[in-house]
Design a protein around this motif. Structure first.
Motif, PDB file in Angstrom:
ATOM      1  N   ALA A   1       2.819  -7.857  -9.474  1.00 40.71           N
ATOM      2  CA  ALA A   1       2.178  -7.125  -8.522  1.00 40.71           C
ATOM      3  C   ALA A   1       2.586  -5.667  -8.846  1.00 40.71           C
ATOM      4  O   ALA A   1       1.610  -4.733  -8.516  1.00 40.71           O
TER       5      ALA A   1
ATOM      6  N   ALA B   1      -0.472  -2.320  -0.990  1.00 41.25           N
ATOM      7  CA  ALA B   1      -1.022  -2.997  -2.231  1.00 41.25           C
ATOM      8  C   ALA B   1      -2.548  -3.662  -1.659  1.00 41.25           C
ATOM      9  O   ALA B   1      -2.601  -4.033  -0.488  1.00 41.25           O
TER      10      ALA B   1
ATOM     11  N   ALA C   1      -2.537  -8.123  -6.244  1.00 40.25           N
ATOM     12  CA  ALA C   1      -1.100  -7.832  -5.991  1.00 40.25           C
ATOM     13  C   ALA C   1      -0.531  -7.934  -4.694  1.00 40.25           C
ATOM     14  O   ALA C   1       0.378  -8.355  -4.391  1.00 40.25           O
ATOM     15  N   ALA C   2      -1.679  -7.753  -3.663  1.00 40.74           N
ATOM     16  CA  ALA C   2      -1.252  -7.836  -2.145  1.00 40.74           C
ATOM     17  C   ALA C   2      -0.866  -9.564  -1.947  1.00 40.74           C
ATOM     18  O   ALA C   2      -0.079  -9.677  -1.337  1.00 40.74           O
TER      19      ALA C   2
ATOM     20  N   GLY D   1       3.477  -5.489   0.368  1.00 38.46           N
ATOM     21  CA  GLY D   1       2.158  -6.020   0.139  1.00 38.46           C
ATOM     22  C   GLY D   1       1.150  -5.747   1.304  1.00 38.46           C
ATOM     23  O   GLY D   1      -0.095  -5.380   1.313  1.00 38.46           O
TER      24      GLY D   1
END
Length: 113
Positions: A78, A26, A30-31, A22
Motif C-alpha cells: 500500500a 489512502a 491501497a486503502a 487506510g
C-alpha cells in the motif's frame, strides 16, 4: 508482562494505525490492502492475548507472527513497495491457520477451558 504479550499489544496498535491511515489517507487498492491487513492483524492480536491467557504460547506466537507477516506485506504494498510482496501474504495466512489449529490441539489436550 511477557515479551509475547507486548508484541501482541504492539500488533494491535499497528493494526489501528494502518486501518486509520487506510480510512483517511489512502485510496483505491491501497486503502483496501490497509483495511484487510488491519482487520486480520487486529483479530489475531486479540486472539494472541486470549491464547496467552489460556496458557497457549505456541498459538499466541503463531497469531502474532502470522498477523505481522500478513499485515505488513499488505501495508508495504500500500505504501508503494513492489507487488511481489503479495506472494509473502499467504505465508502469514498459513501461520494464522496453524495458530488456530494449534489452539484447537491445545484445547483438545485439556489445557484450555
Amino acid at each position: 508482562m511477557t515479551p509475547l504479550t507486548i508484541l501482541a499489544a504492539l500488533s494491535g496498535a499497528l493494526a489501528v494505525a494502518a486501518g486509520a491511515f487506510g480510512a483517511h489517507s489512502a485510496t483505491g487498492v491501497a486503502a483496501e490492502w490497509l483495511r484487510t491487513g488491519a482487520h486480520y492483524q487486529m483479530i489475531h492480536a486479540v486472539a494472541a492475548l486470549v491464547a496467552l491467557r489460556m496458557g497457549a504460547r505456541l498459538p499466541a506466537g503463531l497469531f502474532v507472527a502470522g498477523g505481522a507477516v500478513f499485515g505488513l506485506s499488505l501495508y508495504l504494498m500500500a505504501l508503494g513497495l513492489p507487488r511481489w510482496l503479495g506472494a509473502v501474504t499467504p505465508i502469514g495466512g498459513v501461520l494464522l491457520i496453524l495458530g488456530w489449529l494449534a489452539l484447537a490441539f491445545h484445547a483438545l489436550r485439556g489445557r484450555a477451558e
